[in-house]
Design an enzyme around this catalytic site. Structure first.
Site, mmCIF file in Angstrom:
data_model
loop_
_atom_site.group_PDB
_atom_site.id
_atom_site.type_symbol
_atom_site.label_atom_id
_atom_site.label_comp_id
_atom_site.label_asym_id
_atom_site.label_seq_id
_atom_site.Cartn_x
_atom_site.Cartn_y
_atom_site.Cartn_z
ATOM 1 N N ASN A 81 -24.204 -24.775 -27.979
ATOM 2 C CA ASN A 81 -24.169 -25.749 -26.895
ATOM 3 C C ASN A 81 -24.644 -27.066 -27.489
ATOM 4 O O ASN A 81 -25.795 -27.176 -27.915
ATOM 5 C CB ASN A 81 -25.108 -25.356 -25.750
ATOM 6 N N HIS B 217 -27.764 -16.483 -17.462
ATOM 7 C CA HIS B 217 -27.837 -17.949 -17.484
ATOM 8 C C HIS B 217 -28.928 -18.390 -16.504
ATOM 9 O O HIS B 217 -28.660 -19.013 -15.487
ATOM 10 C CB HIS B 217 -26.474 -18.549 -17.147
ATOM 11 N N GLU C 149 -20.610 -25.001 -25.035
ATOM 12 C CA GLU C 149 -20.804 -26.085 -24.062
ATOM 13 C C GLU C 149 -20.807 -27.417 -24.782
ATOM 14 O O GLU C 149 -21.406 -27.554 -25.854
ATOM 15 C CB GLU C 149 -22.164 -25.974 -23.338
ATOM 16 N N TYR D 278 -25.000 -31.236 -27.065
ATOM 17 C CA TYR D 278 -24.948 -32.407 -26.194
ATOM 18 C C TYR D 278 -25.341 -33.695 -26.888
ATOM 19 O O TYR D 278 -24.793 -34.755 -26.600
ATOM 20 C CB TYR D 278 -25.854 -32.199 -24.967
ATOM 21 N N ARG E 108 -15.543 -19.630 -19.533
ATOM 22 C CA ARG E 108 -16.864 -19.044 -19.720
ATOM 23 C C ARG E 108 -17.634 -19.121 -18.403
ATOM 24 O O ARG E 108 -17.782 -20.206 -17.834
ATOM 25 C CB ARG E 108 -17.619 -19.806 -20.820
ATOM 26 N N GLU F 250 -29.005 -20.311 -23.883
ATOM 27 C CA GLU F 250 -30.120 -21.210 -24.194
ATOM 28 C C GLU F 250 -31.491 -20.605 -23.902
ATOM 29 O O GLU F 250 -32.250 -21.122 -23.066
ATOM 30 C CB GLU F 250 -29.964 -22.534 -23.430
#
Ligand code: NCW
Length: 444
Positions: A289, A119, A349, A291, A75, A164
């Site tokens: 994504n 991005h 991600e 985290y 990606r 995002e």
């Protein structure tokens, strides 16, 4: 536990400004990050993406590393201002040529490209026209997206509109910690709306010319109350709307959560949004994504969700200060399915910044990152077993890179980069991931 399907995509992710370097090469226009990183005090150590990982010139070497790693998908993002230097207008064939060669080189190694159109590196020329605050921004983005669809849809089968957008809106327009560095709640709401419209514009354009699949990558983070007290439970519920539903609901249901205008209060730009129109463009898959989780306490001064984040004393944190919480990934994926129905999902991600030791005799020992990946892949497998249509996993990131306002002080890479020499050294976590991919994810 059920295994990963044979069609599963084992990938790694990057973004243009964070790795490419040579931001103005071959006729490219400047981006808002090119500009922002030059403003004193914006980025740790005054760092910029001028060199970054020099990937613009070393992409063949980096693809060789991907092949060694064994990933079957990669990606990356396209720098808008390379392809259209003014953002809207004349095409720069040399800039487009870079991505054309990149895609061919990936395919030659059997690596499936997943292309992110945006991005965070808006062309600076568009910022001069108001950036994401300009209602025309959706149209600009749609035009730019068309150029790429036409050039690359014969070879790129997985498209993402935005990365995002919550971060673009909140860090770029509310906290001011990201480019363009503005600080206003009303501005953040307006930018968010235009980002959503831009997403819809690109998806609609794709339906006319595209032959494959298009989605969006969202930063999703489960919100937990820090205590059982009703105030904290309500604060976590508000923050869940603010962080997760603010974007998911318009994209998947076509409307904002009913509570959103209330959260923003007088700063909710009601009239402007009515003029701007509605967001409705069904996606083919969702990029998640993931985290960490958030622990929330009630705080009337916290804007806009009236909450504040706290840490448990015993929490394990990454170098970003983000709590390591793999079970939140399973919960998030299950919640999405419960709330929005069946939908193909990719983890676009997941990864950790760690205080890695320097390379020694060609090795970098980062057991913490390997453990992080392993635990999150177990969590992903759990979601698969419980019926989530999970199609792939992309580790963030392939390389240590320019970590936005943190400059080069935070390292997320599977591969260490010595920014003075551009030498690449695969870390222990890269070997761990390589072995895992080789086994198709068996015996995690
Ligand atoms: S900073 C961030 N990241 C990292 C970045 O390298 C990547 O480009 C992004 O897609 C790793 O993954 C994403 N995300 C921003 C999270 C910000 C959370 C702070 C919220 C405070 C209000």
């Amino acid at each position: 536990m059920i295994g990963f399907p044979t069609s599963f995509l084992w990938g790694a992710a990057t973004s243009a400004y964070q790795i490419e370097g040579s931001p103005l090469a071959d006729g490219a226009g400047a981006s808002i990050w090119h500009r922002f990183s030059r403003e004193p005090g914006r980025v740790v150590g005054g760092a910029t993406g001028d060199s970054a990982c020099d990937h613009y010139r070393r992409y063949r070497e980096d693809i060789a590393l991907m092949a060694w790693l064994g990933i079957n998908a990669y990606r990356f993002s396209v720098a808008w201002a390379r392809v259209v230097p003014d953002g809207n207008g004349t095409l720069n064939p040399k800039g487009l040529g870079f991505y054309d060669r990149l895609v061919d080189a990936l395919l030659a190694q059997g690596i499936e490209p997943m292309l992110t159109l945006y991005h965070w590196d808006l062309p600076a020329a568009l910022e001069d026209r108001g950036g994401w605050l300009n209602p025309d921004s959706a149209k600009w983005f749609g035009d730019y997206a068309q150029v790429l669809f036409q050039a690359l849809d014969d070879r790129v089968r997985l498209w993402l509109t935005l990365n995002e957008p919550w971060v673009s809106a909140v860090l770029g327009y509310l906290t001011g910690t990201h480019a363009p560095g503005r600080r206003g709640l009303r501005e953040a709401a307006l930018a968010a709306h235009h980002l959503l419209l831009a997403h819809a514009e690109a998806v609609t354009a794709y339906r006319a010319v595209g032959r494959h699949r298009i989605g969006i990558a969202l930063n999703l983070e489960p919100q937990y109350a820090a205590s059982a007290q009703a105030e904290d439970v309500e604060a976590a519920a508000r923050r869940h709307i603010y962080v997760n539903r603010w974007f998911l609901d318009p994209i998947l249901l076509g409307r904002y959560p009913a509570e959103i205008p209330q959260l923003f209060g007088a700063d909710w730009p009601r009239r402007a949004l009515q003029r701007a129109g509605l967001i409705r463009a069904p996606i083919d898959f969702l990029g998640v994504n993931y985290y960490s989780r958030a622990l929330v306490v009630d705080d009337p001064s916290g804007r806009p969700a009236r909450g504040r984040l706290v840490k448990r004393r015993d929490a394990q944190l990454t170098a970003m200060g983000w709590e390591i919480f793999p079970q939140g990934l399973t919960e998030m994926l299950l919640w999405i399915r419960r709330e929005y129905g069946e939908l193909p999902v990719y983890i676009t991600e997941n990864g950790a910044a760690c205080n890695d030791p320097l390379p020694e005799r060609g090795r970098v020992l980062d057991p913490g990152r390997a453990r992080f990946l392993g635990r999150h892949l177990i969590a992903a497998q759990e979601a698969l077993g419980r019926g989530v249509d999970l199609r792939g996993y992309f580790a963030w990131s392939l390389l240590d890179n320019f970590e936005w306002a943190y400059g080069y002080s935070k390292r997320f890479g599977l591969i260490h980069v010595d920014f003075a020499t551009q030498r690449r050294t695969p870390k222990m976590s890269a070997r761990f991931y390589r072995n895992l991919i080789c086994r198709g994810g068996a015996n995690l």
